[in-house]
Design a protein around this motif. Sequence first.
Motif, PDB file in Angstrom:
ATOM      1  N   LEU A 223      41.232 -37.612  38.400  1.00 51.70           N
ATOM      2  CA  LEU A 223      41.551 -38.592  39.436  1.00 51.70           C
ATOM      3  C   LEU A 223      42.543 -38.019  40.443  1.00 51.70           C
ATOM      4  O   LEU A 223      42.477 -38.315  41.641  1.00 51.70           O
ATOM      5  CB  LEU A 223      42.115 -39.857  38.786  1.00 51.70           C
ATOM      6  N   LYS A 224      43.461 -37.179  39.982  1.00 49.87           N
ATOM      7  CA  LYS A 224      44.415 -36.546  40.891  1.00 49.87           C
ATOM      8  C   LYS A 224      43.734 -35.531  41.804  1.00 49.87           C
ATOM      9  O   LYS A 224      44.185 -35.287  42.927  1.00 49.87           O
ATOM     10  CB  LYS A 224      45.526 -35.860  40.086  1.00 49.87           C
ATOM     11  N   GLN A 225      42.658 -34.914  41.324  1.00 48.54           N
ATOM     12  CA  GLN A 225      41.936 -33.936  42.132  1.00 48.54           C
ATOM     13  C   GLN A 225      41.044 -34.590  43.181  1.00 48.54           C
ATOM     14  O   GLN A 225      40.649 -33.953  44.158  1.00 48.54           O
ATOM     15  CB  GLN A 225      41.067 -33.056  41.223  1.00 48.54           C
ATOM     16  N   ALA A 226      40.709 -35.859  42.979  1.00 49.89           N
ATOM     17  CA  ALA A 226      39.707 -36.524  43.816  1.00 49.89           C
ATOM     18  C   ALA A 226      40.050 -36.548  45.307  1.00 49.89           C
ATOM     19  O   ALA A 226      39.188 -36.226  46.137  1.00 49.89           O
ATOM     20  CB  ALA A 226      39.465 -37.940  43.297  1.00 49.89           C
ATOM     21  N   PRO A 227      41.278 -36.926  45.722  1.00 49.23           N
ATOM     22  CA  PRO A 227      41.550 -36.978  47.167  1.00 49.23           C
ATOM     23  C   PRO A 227      41.354 -35.642  47.870  1.00 49.23           C
ATOM     24  O   PRO A 227      40.770 -35.588  48.959  1.00 49.23           O
ATOM     25  CB  PRO A 227      43.017 -37.440  47.227  1.00 49.23           C
ATOM     26  N   ARG A 228      41.808 -34.552  47.261  1.00 49.08           N
ATOM     27  CA  ARG A 228      41.670 -33.248  47.917  1.00 49.08           C
ATOM     28  C   ARG A 228      40.210 -32.793  47.944  1.00 49.08           C
ATOM     29  O   ARG A 228      39.744 -32.229  48.935  1.00 49.08           O
ATOM     30  CB  ARG A 228      42.535 -32.205  47.207  1.00 49.08           C
ATOM     31  N   TYR A 229      39.488 -33.019  46.850  1.00 46.58           N
ATOM     32  CA  TYR A 229      38.065 -32.690  46.840  1.00 46.58           C
ATOM     33  C   TYR A 229      37.341 -33.447  47.948  1.00 46.58           C
ATOM     34  O   TYR A 229      36.522 -32.893  48.685  1.00 46.58           O
ATOM     35  CB  TYR A 229      37.451 -33.065  45.487  1.00 46.58           C
ATOM     36  N   HIS A 233      35.492 -32.128  51.778  1.00 46.49           N
ATOM     37  CA  HIS A 233      34.055 -32.267  52.000  1.00 46.49           C
ATOM     38  C   HIS A 233      33.705 -33.324  53.042  1.00 46.49           C
ATOM     39  O   HIS A 233      32.532 -33.551  53.326  1.00 46.49           O
ATOM     40  CB  HIS A 233      33.345 -32.593  50.678  1.00 46.49           C
ATOM     41  N   LEU A 234      34.709 -33.966  53.584  1.00 49.47           N
ATOM     42  CA  LEU A 234      34.441 -34.924  54.652  1.00 49.47           C
ATOM     43  C   LEU A 234      34.233 -34.181  55.971  1.00 49.47           C
ATOM     44  O   LEU A 234      34.924 -33.206  56.261  1.00 49.47           O
ATOM     45  CB  LEU A 234      35.597 -35.908  54.796  1.00 49.47           C
ATOM     46  N   SER A 235      33.318 -34.650  56.766  1.00 51.35           N
ATOM     47  CA  SER A 235      33.057 -34.049  58.070  1.00 51.35           C
ATOM     48  C   SER A 235      32.851 -35.168  59.079  1.00 51.35           C
ATOM     49  O   SER A 235      31.912 -35.957  58.963  1.00 51.35           O
ATOM     50  CB  SER A 235      31.809 -33.159  58.010  1.00 51.35           C
ATOM     51  N   ASP A 236      33.739 -35.225  60.066  1.00 50.77           N
ATOM     52  CA  ASP A 236      33.667 -36.276  61.092  1.00 50.77           C
ATOM     53  C   ASP A 236      33.657 -37.665  60.467  1.00 50.77           C
ATOM     54  O   ASP A 236      32.902 -38.557  60.884  1.00 50.77           O
ATOM     55  CB  ASP A 236      32.416 -36.104  61.961  1.00 50.77           C
ATOM     56  N   TRP A 301      35.446 -41.809  43.329  1.00 45.43           N
ATOM     57  CA  TRP A 301      36.692 -42.252  43.961  1.00 45.43           C
ATOM     58  C   TRP A 301      36.464 -42.586  45.431  1.00 45.43           C
ATOM     59  O   TRP A 301      36.967 -43.595  45.927  1.00 45.43           O
ATOM     60  CB  TRP A 301      37.747 -41.157  43.825  1.00 45.43           C
ATOM     61  N   TYR A 302      35.687 -41.751  46.111  1.00 47.00           N
ATOM     62  CA  TYR A 302      35.458 -41.998  47.534  1.00 47.00           C
ATOM     63  C   TYR A 302      34.528 -43.188  47.767  1.00 47.00           C
ATOM     64  O   TYR A 302      34.848 -44.100  48.538  1.00 47.00           O
ATOM     65  CB  TYR A 302      34.871 -40.761  48.207  1.00 47.00           C
ATOM     66  N   LYS A 317      47.574 -31.074  54.515  1.00 47.02           N
ATOM     67  CA  LYS A 317      46.598 -30.177  55.112  1.00 47.02           C
ATOM     68  C   LYS A 317      47.278 -28.841  55.405  1.00 47.02           C
ATOM     69  O   LYS A 317      47.898 -28.652  56.446  1.00 47.02           O
ATOM     70  CB  LYS A 317      46.024 -30.791  56.389  1.00 47.02           C
ATOM     71  N   TYR A 318      47.152 -27.908  54.457  1.00 43.96           N
ATOM     72  CA  TYR A 318      47.814 -26.624  54.610  1.00 43.96           C
ATOM     73  C   TYR A 318      47.274 -25.854  55.811  1.00 43.96           C
ATOM     74  O   TYR A 318      48.001 -25.120  56.467  1.00 43.96           O
ATOM     75  CB  TYR A 318      47.621 -25.791  53.340  1.00 43.96           C
ATOM     76  N   ALA A 319      45.982 -26.014  56.088  1.00 41.48           N
ATOM     77  CA  ALA A 319      45.369 -25.236  57.165  1.00 41.48           C
ATOM     78  C   ALA A 319      46.002 -25.537  58.513  1.00 41.48           C
ATOM     79  O   ALA A 319      46.025 -24.684  59.403  1.00 41.48           O
ATOM     80  CB  ALA A 319      43.871 -25.506  57.211  1.00 41.48           C
TER      81      ALA A 319
END
Length: 344
Positions: A223-229, A233-236, A301-302, A317-319
């Motif tokens: 569940l902790k990994q879900a937001p970053r995953y 993978h979200l685009s627009d 989760w999404y 957002k490290y980038a």
Amino acid sequence: MHKNRPLVKPMIIVGSDGYILSVLGPYYANAHNNDASITKHLFKTNAEDIKKWIKDDDVLVVDRGFRDAQAFLESLNLKVEMPCFIKKGQKQHTTEEANSSRLITKVRWVVESANGRIKQWRFLDKVVSNHFVPYIGDFVRIVSAFINCFRAPLINDFCNEEIGQTMLDKAQLGNQVQKYVEDNNLIRKKAIYSEVNGTENVLDFPKLTLQQIRDITMGVYQLKQAPRYTESHLSDDNYMLQTCRDRPNLLRVKLTSRHSSSRVYSLWIEFSGDEVTGWYCTCKVGARVVGCCAHIASTMWYLGYSRWELETPSTCKYADSILNAKDVPLETDSDSDSDGFIEE
């Protein structure tokens, strides 16, 4: 104790509630002193009278580093529980293997947490000068005694048997979604899928609470990994999925591994009414039904939680904070001409 430059290391025996039972060593941190070799040494030398307080049929929950000592421990009438290995030529754990490994990791997390508590002491979290080597074992034992005395147990509630029984019951089940996917060759077929928009079109997917998702994952790590995953993978602001035309309540989505950008996993989630009824992923542990992998958890989760919330936890957002030297504007012909112009 320092992970990057170890010279010596202790062997710590932890109870199922996180209580540190014994600190043995320190041992040399080299190839001749791996976990299996140290374990054999403990019992063969009867360190701290270990044979008196470890009885026949006691269960030792260990990680894969103890594989070379498994037969030795079993010869001492001890039961050894260790996560499974993927067999040669096998790309994924079977459902039985993945379920068994999850049951073991659900119990063994207290060992890692106990080690983490020890490293919270600044002296043991840093590189220690060599002249402390004769005393490092005593330092670790003193710190462990303080932790046992003054810190709360890692597990306080042993009365809730419902979760444990649920996990044991599910461990006996097969993965019906995996069977359907493999029987109908849904991994390779493309024409039977219709692409949909995750924000608008998957309205039939059940709305879930965080507790419901946690009940499915049977832990908080996925569940902790879900937001970053999800964010990666979200685009627009769209989350693109596919539905099976022959089975509209079966969703398919492809996610890139967070460990290797060249590796893509396919996953399927089946739902009915207001609940998720099954799942399967092609990653190494994706066939298990005792919990689920992080890829499946992030999708649930999404679709079931995040897209219904006005505000969801944002990840860093490290980038956006790091420059990349390869991002240089291309030179145009006009730029080249102006650079080479010499004024007379």
